[in-house]
Design a protein around this motif. Sequence first.
Motif: not given
Length: 91
Positions: A56-60
């Motif tokens: 989720l890090g790069l998505y967020l």
Amino acid sequence: KEKPEIHITLRNEGNKLVLSVQDNGIGIPREHLKRVFDKFYRAGNEATRKAKGTGLGLYLTKKIIQSHKGEIFIRDNMPHGSIFIIELKQV
């Protein structure tokens, strides 16, 4: 095995600010570069991944940057590492 290094630059390019974050890590295989910003996406497979995470890090990060009318890109840093570039329009 190399000493980890992260280089951060911020520059003014016309009407936008460009932030670049470059590292000398293991990098991301080319076939995964187009998907790294996808929700829940993690490169590799469960057997080869050593780091825990949700994908989720790069998505967020991308969603937050887009909410500010910006863009984020990733480029290869051959032979090792990655380069993330964030562009934000100045108001």
